[in-house]
Motif scaffolding. Sequence first.
Motif, PDB file in Angstrom:
ATOM      1  N   THR A   1      11.908 -39.964  36.933  1.00 27.15           N
ATOM      2  CA  THR A   1      11.609 -38.625  37.437  1.00 27.15           C
ATOM      3  C   THR A   1      11.444 -38.640  38.952  1.00 27.15           C
ATOM      4  O   THR A   1      11.979 -37.787  39.662  1.00 27.15           O
ATOM      5  CB  THR A   1      10.336 -38.076  36.774  1.00 27.15           C
TER       6      THR A   1
ATOM      7  N   ILE B   1      14.985 -39.152  40.631  1.00 28.44           N
ATOM      8  CA  ILE B   1      15.953 -38.049  40.580  1.00 28.44           C
ATOM      9  C   ILE B   1      15.513 -36.852  41.409  1.00 28.44           C
ATOM     10  O   ILE B   1      16.311 -35.948  41.665  1.00 28.44           O
ATOM     11  CB  ILE B   1      16.297 -37.618  39.137  1.00 28.44           C
ATOM     12  N   ARG B   2      14.270 -36.832  41.868  1.00 27.62           N
ATOM     13  CA  ARG B   2      13.804 -35.745  42.736  1.00 27.62           C
ATOM     14  C   ARG B   2      14.147 -35.989  44.204  1.00 27.62           C
ATOM     15  O   ARG B   2      13.952 -35.111  45.039  1.00 27.62           O
ATOM     16  CB  ARG B   2      12.300 -35.549  42.582  1.00 27.62           C
TER      17      ARG B   2
ATOM     18  N   MET C   1      19.867 -37.733  46.134  1.00 34.91           N
ATOM     19  CA  MET C   1      20.372 -38.185  44.834  1.00 34.91           C
ATOM     20  C   MET C   1      21.600 -37.369  44.436  1.00 34.91           C
ATOM     21  O   MET C   1      21.534 -36.146  44.397  1.00 34.91           O
ATOM     22  CB  MET C   1      19.283 -38.040  43.768  1.00 34.91           C
TER      23      MET C   1
ATOM     24  N   GLU D   1      24.287 -35.409  42.241  1.00 34.43           N
ATOM     25  CA  GLU D   1      24.071 -34.560  41.064  1.00 34.43           C
ATOM     26  C   GLU D   1      24.437 -35.292  39.766  1.00 34.43           C
ATOM     27  O   GLU D   1      23.757 -35.147  38.762  1.00 34.43           O
ATOM     28  CB  GLU D   1      24.885 -33.272  41.200  1.00 34.43           C
TER      29      GLU D   1
ATOM     30  N   THR E   1      24.201 -38.477  39.167  1.00 32.81           N
ATOM     31  CA  THR E   1      23.126 -39.436  38.896  1.00 32.81           C
ATOM     32  C   THR E   1      21.898 -38.712  38.368  1.00 32.81           C
ATOM     33  O   THR E   1      21.227 -39.181  37.449  1.00 32.81           O
ATOM     34  CB  THR E   1      22.789 -40.228  40.169  1.00 32.81           C
ATOM     35  N   ARG E   2      21.607 -37.546  38.937  1.00 31.87           N
ATOM     36  CA  ARG E   2      20.474 -36.740  38.477  1.00 31.87           C
ATOM     37  C   ARG E   2      20.681 -36.349  37.004  1.00 31.87           C
ATOM     38  O   ARG E   2      19.764 -36.434  36.189  1.00 31.87           O
ATOM     39  CB  ARG E   2      20.320 -35.497  39.357  1.00 31.87           C
ATOM     40  N   THR E   3      21.878 -35.932  36.667  1.00 30.89           N
ATOM     41  CA  THR E   3      22.183 -35.555  35.288  1.00 30.89           C
ATOM     42  C   THR E   3      22.014 -36.753  34.347  1.00 30.89           C
ATOM     43  O   THR E   3      21.433 -36.620  33.274  1.00 30.89           O
ATOM     44  CB  THR E   3      23.623 -35.005  35.185  1.00 30.89           C
TER      45      THR E   3
ATOM     46  N   GLY F   1      20.076 -39.305  34.821  1.00 30.40           N
ATOM     47  CA  GLY F   1      18.636 -39.572  34.729  1.00 30.40           C
ATOM     48  C   GLY F   1      17.944 -38.628  33.765  1.00 30.40           C
ATOM     49  O   GLY F   1      17.101 -39.046  32.964  1.00 30.40           O
ATOM     50  N   LEU F   2      18.295 -37.348  33.837  1.00 29.83           N
ATOM     51  CA  LEU F   2      17.697 -36.368  32.917  1.00 29.83           C
ATOM     52  C   LEU F   2      18.084 -36.660  31.471  1.00 29.83           C
ATOM     53  O   LEU F   2      17.264 -36.522  30.562  1.00 29.83           O
ATOM     54  CB  LEU F   2      18.117 -34.954  33.314  1.00 29.83           C
TER      55      LEU F   2
ATOM     56  N   ARG G   1      17.673 -28.693  35.019  1.00 25.16           N
ATOM     57  CA  ARG G   1      18.308 -28.475  36.319  1.00 25.16           C
ATOM     58  C   ARG G   1      17.909 -27.125  36.898  1.00 25.16           C
ATOM     59  O   ARG G   1      17.608 -27.006  38.078  1.00 25.16           O
ATOM     60  CB  ARG G   1      19.820 -28.495  36.171  1.00 25.16           C
TER      61      ARG G   1
ATOM     62  N   GLU H   1      14.437 -27.220  38.153  1.00 27.37           N
ATOM     63  CA  GLU H   1      14.356 -27.995  39.387  1.00 27.37           C
ATOM     64  C   GLU H   1      14.870 -27.178  40.571  1.00 27.37           C
ATOM     65  O   GLU H   1      14.274 -27.187  41.649  1.00 27.37           O
ATOM     66  CB  GLU H   1      15.171 -29.282  39.247  1.00 27.37           C
TER      67      GLU H   1
END
Length: 69
Positions: A15, A18-19, A23, A25, A27-29, A31-32, A56, A59
């Motif tokens: 968490t 990814i904030r 980062m 997008e 990679t963020r996806t 991570g989620l 998303r 966020e």
Amino acid sequence: MPDEGERARLISDITRLIREPQMPETTRTAGLTLIGWLARRMPGEAPHAIGVAEARQSERRLRATQRKR
């Protein structure tokens, strides 16, 4: 199988990462998605009802609010 503390720490670490504003997008996806899998409580139990798209959106709202301040 890792214990509950390790699982919670891993979710927290992901968490935090990814904030980060830099980062990517994709990679963020990822991570989620991983957080969703880690959030499962028992084998065979469905993940939380909130999905990646909803996370998303939430966020983005948080970031917009932070930029206004």
